[in-house]
Scaffold this motif. Structure first.
Motif, mmCIF file in Angstrom:
data_model
loop_
_atom_site.group_PDB
_atom_site.id
_atom_site.type_symbol
_atom_site.label_atom_id
_atom_site.label_comp_id
_atom_site.label_asym_id
_atom_site.label_seq_id
_atom_site.Cartn_x
_atom_site.Cartn_y
_atom_site.Cartn_z
ATOM 1 N N ASP A 94 0.836 -1.218 0.000
ATOM 2 C CA ASP A 94 0.000 0.000 0.000
ATOM 3 C C ASP A 94 0.866 1.261 0.000
ATOM 4 O O ASP A 94 0.582 2.211 -0.734
ATOM 5 C CB ASP A 94 -0.925 0.006 1.226
ATOM 6 C CG ASP A 94 -2.062 -1.010 1.097
ATOM 7 O OD1 ASP A 94 -2.403 -1.388 -0.042
ATOM 8 O OD2 ASP A 94 -2.600 -1.425 2.138
ATOM 9 N N SER A 95 1.919 1.266 0.828
ATOM 10 C CA SER A 95 2.794 2.458 0.877
ATOM 11 C C SER A 95 3.406 2.703 -0.494
ATOM 12 O O SER A 95 3.475 3.846 -0.963
ATOM 13 C CB SER A 95 3.927 2.259 1.894
ATOM 14 O OG SER A 95 3.416 2.317 3.199
ATOM 15 N N LEU A 96 3.849 1.623 -1.138
ATOM 16 C CA LEU A 96 4.558 1.805 -2.414
ATOM 17 C C LEU A 96 3.597 2.062 -3.578
ATOM 18 O O LEU A 96 3.973 2.755 -4.533
ATOM 19 C CB LEU A 96 5.495 0.624 -2.666
ATOM 20 C CG LEU A 96 6.651 0.542 -1.642
ATOM 21 C CD1 LEU A 96 7.552 -0.654 -1.919
ATOM 22 C CD2 LEU A 96 7.484 1.824 -1.613
ATOM 23 N N VAL A 97 2.361 1.574 -3.499
ATOM 24 C CA VAL A 97 1.356 1.959 -4.514
ATOM 25 C C VAL A 97 1.111 3.470 -4.378
ATOM 26 O O VAL A 97 1.045 4.195 -5.378
ATOM 27 C CB VAL A 97 0.035 1.157 -4.354
ATOM 28 C CG1 VAL A 97 -1.087 1.817 -5.146
ATOM 29 C CG2 VAL A 97 0.207 -0.282 -4.834
ATOM 30 N N SER A 98 1.029 3.970 -3.152
ATOM 31 C CA SER A 98 0.861 5.431 -2.953
ATOM 32 C C SER A 98 2.035 6.182 -3.561
ATOM 33 O O SER A 98 1.842 7.203 -4.241
ATOM 34 C CB SER A 98 0.792 5.789 -1.466
ATOM 35 O OG SER A 98 -0.286 5.174 -0.875
ATOM 36 N N PHE A 99 3.240 5.691 -3.337
ATOM 37 C CA PHE A 99 4.429 6.350 -3.897
ATOM 38 C C PHE A 99 4.383 6.375 -5.425
ATOM 39 O O PHE A 99 4.714 7.378 -6.041
ATOM 40 C CB PHE A 99 5.703 5.646 -3.422
ATOM 41 C CG PHE A 99 6.239 6.198 -2.131
ATOM 42 C CD1 PHE A 99 5.486 7.065 -1.359
ATOM 43 C CD2 PHE A 99 7.512 5.865 -1.691
ATOM 44 C CE1 PHE A 99 5.981 7.584 -0.164
ATOM 45 C CE2 PHE A 99 8.023 6.384 -0.505
ATOM 46 C CZ PHE A 99 7.260 7.235 0.256
ATOM 47 N N LEU A 100 3.961 5.253 -5.996
ATOM 48 C CA LEU A 100 3.902 5.187 -7.466
ATOM 49 C C LEU A 100 2.913 6.228 -8.000
ATOM 50 O O LEU A 100 3.207 6.959 -8.956
ATOM 51 C CB LEU A 100 3.480 3.771 -7.903
ATOM 52 C CG LEU A 100 3.479 3.500 -9.397
ATOM 53 C CD1 LEU A 100 4.892 3.604 -9.972
ATOM 54 C CD2 LEU A 100 2.925 2.100 -9.688
ATOM 55 N N LEU A 101 1.752 6.331 -7.338
ATOM 56 C CA LEU A 101 0.749 7.307 -7.790
ATOM 57 C C LEU A 101 1.246 8.739 -7.564
ATOM 58 O O LEU A 101 0.996 9.624 -8.388
ATOM 59 C CB LEU A 101 -0.589 7.075 -7.064
ATOM 60 C CG LEU A 101 -1.301 5.765 -7.430
ATOM 61 C CD1 LEU A 101 -2.550 5.557 -6.588
ATOM 62 C CD2 LEU A 101 -1.675 5.742 -8.915
ATOM 63 N N LEU A 102 1.973 8.954 -6.467
ATOM 64 C CA LEU A 102 2.539 10.295 -6.212
ATOM 65 C C LEU A 102 3.569 10.646 -7.282
ATOM 66 O O LEU A 102 3.582 11.771 -7.798
ATOM 67 C CB LEU A 102 3.187 10.336 -4.820
ATOM 68 C CG LEU A 102 2.201 10.370 -3.648
ATOM 69 C CD1 LEU A 102 2.904 10.025 -2.350
ATOM 70 C CD2 LEU A 102 1.534 11.729 -3.539
ATOM 71 N N GLN A 103 4.419 9.668 -7.610
ATOM 72 C CA GLN A 103 5.433 9.921 -8.649
ATOM 73 C C GLN A 103 4.767 10.249 -9.976
ATOM 74 O O GLN A 103 5.204 11.134 -10.703
ATOM 75 C CB GLN A 103 6.353 8.702 -8.797
ATOM 76 C CG GLN A 103 7.324 8.562 -7.638
ATOM 77 C CD GLN A 103 8.083 7.231 -7.662
ATOM 78 O OE1 GLN A 103 8.032 6.482 -8.615
ATOM 79 N NE2 GLN A 103 8.782 6.939 -6.573
ATOM 80 N N ARG A 104 3.664 9.548 -10.258
ATOM 81 C CA ARG A 104 2.944 9.825 -11.512
ATOM 82 C C ARG A 104 2.194 11.158 -11.451
ATOM 83 O O ARG A 104 1.671 11.628 -12.453
ATOM 84 C CB ARG A 104 1.963 8.689 -11.804
ATOM 85 C CG ARG A 104 2.707 7.445 -12.231
ATOM 86 C CD ARG A 104 1.763 6.326 -12.515
ATOM 87 N NE ARG A 104 2.493 5.168 -13.005
ATOM 88 C CZ ARG A 104 1.925 4.043 -13.375
ATOM 89 N NH1 ARG A 104 0.625 3.906 -13.311
ATOM 90 N NH2 ARG A 104 2.646 3.039 -13.804
ATOM 91 N N SER A 105 2.094 11.726 -10.257
ATOM 92 C CA SER A 105 1.486 13.051 -10.092
ATOM 93 C C SER A 105 2.575 14.115 -9.956
ATOM 94 O O SER A 105 2.306 15.234 -9.488
ATOM 95 C CB SER A 105 0.595 13.068 -8.843
ATOM 96 O OG SER A 105 -0.264 11.958 -8.818
ATOM 97 N N ASP A 106 3.810 13.719 -10.316
ATOM 98 C CA ASP A 106 4.979 14.624 -10.267
ATOM 99 C C ASP A 106 5.274 15.140 -8.863
ATOM 100 O O ASP A 106 5.645 16.306 -8.687
ATOM 101 C CB ASP A 106 4.795 15.808 -11.243
ATOM 102 C CG ASP A 106 4.748 15.322 -12.675
ATOM 103 O OD1 ASP A 106 5.500 14.384 -13.003
ATOM 104 O OD2 ASP A 106 3.937 15.851 -13.451
#
Ligand SMILES: N[C@@H](CCC(=O)N[C@@H](CS)C(=O)NCC(=O)O)C(=O)O
Length: 191
Positions: A94-106
């Motif tokens: 869950d933490s890393l899915v959040s990170f992936l989405l944050l990275q895709r949100s720049d």
């Protein structure tokens, strides 16, 4: 039965690996594309994959789907210790899915801020515990918790979200798991 998911999702891959010898249809969605999003929302208003359709019944969340399937196939329940291991694996996922989405949100996930620091700390702490658990033999069989750990590790490497290769027991567990059925065919890099 139909499993709605994607090739890249670690939460979906765990169920594909678990269902390796079972008769079901895998429906590969692009959850960010409009048409697939409509299908996803219709079957899971929380708009997350996986979702399982079994005749009239639709089940959301990999954890609940596993419980549903293991009851349907009359398999033994996970022990409380195994449930805790799944909670640890899910917490990193869950933490890393959040990170992936944050990275895709720049958004820079390496920044010094409470949310980011908490996720980094959790990932580091849990990977260490999982490494110890592998050493203790908690993942020596290819059961559902092992499938979930393998799916996590391979996805983290694929997305390059954290490093776990310096943990020797996680590394040998990962290498051994690659010989299990369907691990190559369900590689998220094929997505
Ligand atoms: N707790 C859920 C987590 C599922 C999940 O986070 N899936 C991701 C894909 S890996 C997703 O659908 N994300 C879409 C979003 O967050 O909007 C489970 O175990 O099924």
């Amino acid at each position: 039965m139909q499993l709605l998911g994607s090739i890249t999702s670690p939460f979906v891959r765990r169920l594909r690996l678990y269902l390796v010898d079972k008769d079901y249809e895998f429906i590969n969605l692009d959850i960010f594309a409009e048409a697939d999003r409509i299908l996803l929302t219709k079957n899971n208003p929380a708009q997350k994959i996986p979702a399982l359709i079994d005749e009239e019944q639709c089940i959301y969340d990999s954890r609940v789907i596993y419980r549903y399937l293991s009851e349907k196939f009359q398999e033994s329940k996970l022990s409380w210790q195994q449930e805790n291991l799944l909670t640890l694996i899910d917490s990193v996922n869950d933490s890393l899915v959040s990170f992936l989405l944050l990275q895709r949100s720049d958004i820079d996930t390496t920044q010094d801020g409470l949310f980011f620091n908490l996720q980094h700390e959790r990932v580091k702490q849990v990977l260490k515990v999982l490494n110890d658990e592998v050493a203790k033999g908690s993942f020596s069989d290819w059961h559902y918790p092992s499938i979930c750990l393998f799916s996590l590790l391979d996805w983290v490497e694929f997305r390059q979200l954290a490093s776990w290769q310096h943990f020797p027991h996680l590394l040998s567990f990962y290498q051994q798991s690659l010989s299990q059925k369907l691990t190559q065919e369900s590689d998220p890099r094929l997505g």
